[in-house]
Motif scaffolding. Sequence first.
Motif, PDB file in Angstrom:
ATOM      1  N   GLU A 397       0.812  -1.208   0.000  1.00  0.00           N
ATOM      2  CA  GLU A 397       0.000   0.000   0.000  1.00  0.00           C
ATOM      3  C   GLU A 397       0.850   1.264   0.000  1.00  0.00           C
ATOM      4  O   GLU A 397       0.443   2.303  -0.525  1.00  0.00           O
ATOM      5  CB  GLU A 397      -0.934  -0.005   1.219  1.00  0.00           C
ATOM      6  N   ALA A 398       2.061   1.183   0.533  1.00  0.00           N
ATOM      7  CA  ALA A 398       2.944   2.357   0.578  1.00  0.00           C
ATOM      8  C   ALA A 398       3.341   2.827  -0.815  1.00  0.00           C
ATOM      9  O   ALA A 398       3.705   3.991  -1.007  1.00  0.00           O
ATOM     10  CB  ALA A 398       4.199   2.030   1.386  1.00  0.00           C
ATOM     11  N   LEU A 399       3.270   1.950  -1.797  1.00  0.00           N
ATOM     12  CA  LEU A 399       3.671   2.307  -3.165  1.00  0.00           C
ATOM     13  C   LEU A 399       2.511   2.855  -3.979  1.00  0.00           C
ATOM     14  O   LEU A 399       2.709   3.361  -5.088  1.00  0.00           O
ATOM     15  CB  LEU A 399       4.259   1.093  -3.891  1.00  0.00           C
ATOM     16  N   GLU A 400       1.309   2.712  -3.485  1.00  0.00           N
ATOM     17  CA  GLU A 400       0.146   3.172  -4.237  1.00  0.00           C
ATOM     18  C   GLU A 400      -0.061   4.683  -4.083  1.00  0.00           C
ATOM     19  O   GLU A 400       0.163   5.236  -2.990  1.00  0.00           O
ATOM     20  CB  GLU A 400      -1.106   2.419  -3.756  1.00  0.00           C
ATOM     21  N   PRO A 401      -0.506   5.364  -5.155  1.00  0.00           N
ATOM     22  CA  PRO A 401      -0.731   4.801  -6.499  1.00  0.00           C
ATOM     23  C   PRO A 401       0.573   4.741  -7.294  1.00  0.00           C
ATOM     24  O   PRO A 401       1.278   5.753  -7.406  1.00  0.00           O
ATOM     25  CB  PRO A 401      -1.709   5.791  -7.117  1.00  0.00           C
ATOM     26  N   LEU A 402       0.886   3.593  -7.823  1.00  0.00           N
ATOM     27  CA  LEU A 402       2.102   3.397  -8.623  1.00  0.00           C
ATOM     28  C   LEU A 402       1.713   3.533 -10.097  1.00  0.00           C
ATOM     29  O   LEU A 402       1.279   2.567 -10.729  1.00  0.00           O
ATOM     30  CB  LEU A 402       2.704   2.010  -8.342  1.00  0.00           C
ATOM     31  N   LEU A 403       1.850   4.724 -10.627  1.00  0.00           N
ATOM     32  CA  LEU A 403       1.359   5.032 -11.978  1.00  0.00           C
ATOM     33  C   LEU A 403       2.550   5.138 -12.946  1.00  0.00           C
ATOM     34  O   LEU A 403       2.961   6.241 -13.347  1.00  0.00           O
ATOM     35  CB  LEU A 403       0.557   6.335 -11.971  1.00  0.00           C
ATOM     36  N   LEU A 404       3.085   4.004 -13.304  1.00  0.00           N
ATOM     37  CA  LEU A 404       4.262   4.007 -14.171  1.00  0.00           C
ATOM     38  C   LEU A 404       3.888   4.149 -15.649  1.00  0.00           C
ATOM     39  O   LEU A 404       4.463   4.949 -16.380  1.00  0.00           O
ATOM     40  CB  LEU A 404       5.077   2.728 -13.958  1.00  0.00           C
TER      41      LEU A 404
END
Length: 433
Positions: A397-404
């Motif tokens: 959850e710490a990486l969200e939102p991961l919009l690569l």
Amino acid sequence: MNEGAIPGDHHPAPLAWRMRPIAWDEVEGLEQLTGRGGSLTGMVEHKRVLSSIFYGPPGTGKTTVARLLANVAQSAFVQLSAVETGVPEVKRCIQAARERWMGYRQGTVVFLDEIHRFNKSQQDVLLPAVENGTLVLIGATTENPWVSLNAALLSRCLLVEFPPLSEQALVAVLQRAWRRRSEWIPEVNDCDEEIFAEIARRAGGDARLALNVLERLATMSHASGRLDRSTLERFWKDAPHYHDRGDRHYDLTSAFIKSIRGSDPDAALYWFGRLLVAGEDPEFVMRRVVIHAAEDVGLADPVAIMVAEAAYAALRHVGLPEARIPMAEAVIYVAMAPKSNAVVAALERLDQALKRWPDAPVPEELRDRHYNPRITKPYRYPHDEPGHFLPDLHVPEALEPLLLYQPSTSGREAELQKRLAGWRQKRQSREPH
């Protein structure tokens, strides 16, 4: 070592050698270097030569200017080739320069052609002599000096770029040689109008090439006594297109790539043809097409990379010249395809994410259960749901939102953009399970 030597008596020197300027007013096309405010003008005015690296395409006057500078400074001129010279020869040259100064108070200009062929240790041998002024080094290279030479040598030298000569300058060079034709081809006394302009147009800024063409053309015209366009066309049809593996190779390749990226199939085909007739490895050309089908087209038209790969396979199966057809088809297809660099941009964002989160843990529900039966959080199978989609997270959850990946609105990616936007919206509004 060659102290201003000329070819031996048994073999007449090529025309390009015989027409080499012996005075500054004979130098053509280098006004930005030798004119007012030019980087070489001060050396001429003060009769003091600085260690320099002359870089630029062949036939633009690097050797000639080095000789003229040595004459202006009344220095000995020693010409070496990095292809034939090693450390022992360089050390002997340095010692000779030291003795020349001690005995006669005469300086030494060492012209080292193809200096990029010296490795780092060979270049380092020159450093003390350049540093303390034992000799003035003028290195010549057709390659990018910031890539091919080490920083220590570059820091001690003035960098001087020699551009390709203009067509006007080449015409002047050819006309001067023609006026002196009694010295080298007295049997030929007439020529077609615009013959020099045509040679200059095709010589690509290279005075040596232009003079070589003139000399060969004159030899072919020995019987008729006249330089004519038809003979030039016949010669050029059989002559190899000028190309090198230095900057010219990179410039043609760059033009080819940028024409594909710029959706200009006509220009892309032209540079494609130039690369092939110049003898470039056709597999290299097709590797570039495959790469740019992914880099510049990507998912806007995923068929592009398939067409490029098919043409690459055809080249390997049937070879040239037959493979020119599928190769050209791929060039045109990739140039005409809708463009997107979204995949490349996604990779750039990925690199930043990897730096920021180099060791993020795998969420429990995504871990392999074969080696760890203590995992209790269930994994939900998307194919069991309508639309084969679940809004579950697949990173901590710490990486969200991961919009690569950010799809463009070009070609097929317009559809992908809508689909991905819907999935991302559902993930953001999901309820914990």
